[in-house]
Write an enzyme that holds these catalytic residues in place. Structure first.
Site, mmCIF file in Angstrom:
data_model
loop_
_atom_site.group_PDB
_atom_site.id
_atom_site.type_symbol
_atom_site.label_atom_id
_atom_site.label_comp_id
_atom_site.label_asym_id
_atom_site.label_seq_id
_atom_site.Cartn_x
_atom_site.Cartn_y
_atom_site.Cartn_z
ATOM 1 C CE LYS A 136 0.711 2.048 3.272
ATOM 2 N NZ LYS A 136 1.973 2.676 3.823
ATOM 3 C CE1 TYR A 221 -1.611 0.086 7.666
ATOM 4 C CE2 TYR A 221 -0.443 2.087 7.045
ATOM 5 C CZ TYR A 221 -0.491 0.712 7.142
ATOM 6 O OH TYR A 221 0.553 -0.051 6.704
HETATM 7 P P1 NAD Z 1 12.422 1.663 1.939
HETATM 8 O O1 NAD Z 1 12.877 3.004 1.509
HETATM 9 O O2 NAD Z 1 12.970 1.122 3.209
HETATM 10 O O3 NAD Z 1 12.718 0.579 0.797
HETATM 11 C C1 NAD Z 1 12.425 0.835 -0.560
HETATM 12 C C2 NAD Z 1 13.224 -0.102 -1.433
HETATM 13 O O4 NAD Z 1 13.005 0.255 -2.805
HETATM 14 C C3 NAD Z 1 14.750 -0.010 -1.202
HETATM 15 O O5 NAD Z 1 15.302 -1.293 -1.223
HETATM 16 C C4 NAD Z 1 15.258 0.782 -2.394
HETATM 17 O O6 NAD Z 1 16.574 0.420 -2.767
HETATM 18 C C5 NAD Z 1 14.269 0.349 -3.470
HETATM 19 N N1 NAD Z 1 14.172 1.321 -4.571
HETATM 20 C C6 NAD Z 1 14.115 0.993 -5.869
HETATM 21 N N2 NAD Z 1 14.071 2.094 -6.626
HETATM 22 C C7 NAD Z 1 14.142 3.159 -5.793
HETATM 23 C C8 NAD Z 1 14.148 4.561 -5.993
HETATM 24 N N3 NAD Z 1 14.076 5.104 -7.225
HETATM 25 N N4 NAD Z 1 14.194 5.349 -4.900
HETATM 26 C C9 NAD Z 1 14.230 4.840 -3.656
HETATM 27 N N5 NAD Z 1 14.231 3.491 -3.415
HETATM 28 C C10 NAD Z 1 14.188 2.665 -4.463
HETATM 29 O O7 NAD Z 1 10.817 1.716 1.985
HETATM 30 P P2 NAD Z 1 9.849 0.722 2.769
HETATM 31 O O8 NAD Z 1 9.556 1.308 4.089
HETATM 32 O O9 NAD Z 1 10.386 -0.632 2.693
HETATM 33 O O10 NAD Z 1 8.508 0.888 1.895
HETATM 34 C C11 NAD Z 1 8.337 0.230 0.660
HETATM 35 C C12 NAD Z 1 6.837 0.127 0.339
HETATM 36 O O11 NAD Z 1 6.192 -0.588 1.385
HETATM 37 C C13 NAD Z 1 6.108 1.470 0.247
HETATM 38 O O12 NAD Z 1 5.127 1.399 -0.770
HETATM 39 C C14 NAD Z 1 5.451 1.625 1.595
HETATM 40 O O13 NAD Z 1 4.264 2.408 1.580
HETATM 41 C C15 NAD Z 1 5.141 0.190 1.942
HETATM 42 N N6 NAD Z 1 5.101 -0.052 3.397
HETATM 43 C C16 NAD Z 1 4.083 -0.765 3.913
HETATM 44 C C17 NAD Z 1 4.048 -1.032 5.270
HETATM 45 C C18 NAD Z 1 2.938 -1.878 5.835
HETATM 46 O O14 NAD Z 1 2.810 -1.939 7.059
HETATM 47 N N7 NAD Z 1 2.154 -2.557 5.012
HETATM 48 C C19 NAD Z 1 5.045 -0.547 6.104
HETATM 49 C C20 NAD Z 1 6.097 0.166 5.550
HETATM 50 C C21 NAD Z 1 6.116 0.403 4.179
#
Ligand code: NAD
Length: 367
Positions: A136, A221
């Site tokens: 999401k 949420y």
């Molecule tokens: P994060 O920044 O920790 O990780 C993102 C990943 O994407 C990294 O590995 C990064 O290298 C990669 N990536 C690829 N192309 C990129 C670019 N152009 N710029 C930046 N990063 C790039 O983020 P996250 O917290 O892991 O979130 C990822 C997704 O998960 C988002 O859509 C977020 O909304 C969702 N999320 C959901 C929950 C949940 O509880 N369901 C919790 C946190 C995040």
């Protein structure tokens, strides 16, 4: 209640929301004709969520396992390969993702990249013949969500959105209280989620990658809670957003409030913020009683109260494991997921209307 004492039977009894649409606990344990085989999941994007929640959850799942990874960072590939014993043939980068078409080890692609990159990987995975679970918010525009749905439909593959709270027992208990009309019709919902965001250079503060600010990230949420508690779709929305730190929040909103009207006359007042802690729950008010979860949306520690003095504390499950097992079950049993792409699209449509309402100062008709 001690979380450790939360049994499968109790979870089964509380999974009203999931169980309303599918019999989650009467599930086949294998692909047809392959006894004992779990579905293979490949994670796209090895950031915080994949590393700290999803990969560990995949070590505990009953119907799926971590089979592959997609990353743009070769050093991460080396680390994950060693940690999770992933064979070289199951390691891809964003450009080679479509080559998964030739890889029977991978059944499902779980997209965990920044919001604006969800469509790209989802469409590639669908073209490679894989089912897709996407985090999401589904994407940053209605058009991109529609493209994702069309690509999965065309490929004959399922698309699910990572709405983990649909499988969380305390949230499900609150849905049960609403739907059973224990205290009469639902009249008002008050829901909010916020936290003070750190690093000013992160993608969550860049409109091109996040699509928006706190609304897209955590306000979703609160929006979801109003929809799953009521079982209704909002008919109109008004909103206000603010920025008090224009340096940090030059591209996305810092805080936002919105009000929703539902067909039954139910009203919801919601808020999201990237500026302060403490807002992490919802309260539902019915004609003669109320119930609340605070906190409502975390990975653990969810609990609440009811107006009759009882507590809501049905313990803890790994929501990511439940979400992935549920999707694997849907695929194995050839049943539709209850957290579909269409469900993700509905939220994105409403969030776009919330932004329009905040921008124009006018109530937006959602009918
Ligand atoms: P994060 O920044 O920790 O990780 C993102 C990943 O994407 C990294 O590995 C990064 O290298 C990669 N990536 C690829 N192309 C990129 C670019 N152009 N710029 C930046 N990063 C790039 O983020 P996250 O917290 O892991 O979130 C990822 C997704 O998960 C988002 O859509 C977020 O909304 C969702 N999320 C959901 C929950 C949940 O509880 N369901 C919790 C946190 C995040």
């Amino acid at each position: 209640m001690n979380p450790a004492s939360f049994t499968r039977r109790q979870f089964c009894k509380t999974t009203t929301l999931a169980a309303a649409s599918l019999p989650f606990f009467n599930v086949p344990t294998a692909k047809a004709g392959q006894p004992g085989k779990k579905l293979g999941f490949a994670l796209v994007g090895l950031g915080s969520l994949s590393t700290n929640q999803i990969a560990p959850a995949l070590q505990t799942t009953q119907y799926c396992h971590l089979a592959g990874i997609v990353t743009g960072t070769p050093a991460k590939a080396v680390k994950w390969k060693q940690q999770y014993d992933i064979p070289d043939k199951n390691i891809y980068n964003y450009d080679t993702l479509e080559q998964m078409a030739d890889n029977p080890d991978i059944d499902v692609v779980y997209v965990v990249t920044p919001n604006a990159l969800h469509a790209e990987s989802t469409i590639k995975a669908a073209k490679a013949g894989k089912h897709v679970l996407c985090e999401k918010p589904m994407e940053i525009s209605v058009e991109k969500c529609e493209q994702m749905i069309a690509a999965c439909k065309q490929a004959g593959r399922q698309l699910a959105i990572g709405y983990r709270l649909h499988f969380e027992p305390n949230n499900l208990e609150c849905v049960r209280l609403a739907r059973s009309k224990m205290w009469g019709d639902l009249k008002m919902i008050d829901a909010g989620f916020g936290f003070p965001i750190g690093d000013p250079t992160q993608w969550r503060l860049k409109k091109s990658l996040a699509g928006g600010g706190c609304l897209m990230d955590v306000g979703i949420y609160a929006l979801q809670a109003t929809r799953y508690l009521s079982g209704e779709e909002p008919v109109s929305v008004s909103a206000i957003s603010t920025v008090t730190d224009p340096v940090k929040f030059k591209e996305v909103e810092e805080s936002i409030t919105w009000q929703l009207e539902f067909p039954s006359g139910l009203l919801a007042k919601c808020a999201a913020s990237y500026r302060f802690p403490g807002m992490e729950g919802f309260t539902a008010y019915a004609e003669s009683g109320w119930w609340k979860l605070d906190p409502a949306y975390g990975y653990s520690g969810i609990s609440g109260q009811r107006s009759d003095g009882q507590t809501i504390d049905l313990g803890h499950i790994d929501q990511f494991a439940a979400e992935m097992d549920n999707f694997a079950h849907c695929i194995i049993a050839n049943q539709p997921t209850s957290v579909s792409g269409e469900e993700g699209l509905r939220d994105v449509k409403i969030m776009m209307a919330i932004y329009e309402a905040a921008r124009t100062g006018k109530a937006i008709d959602l009918t």
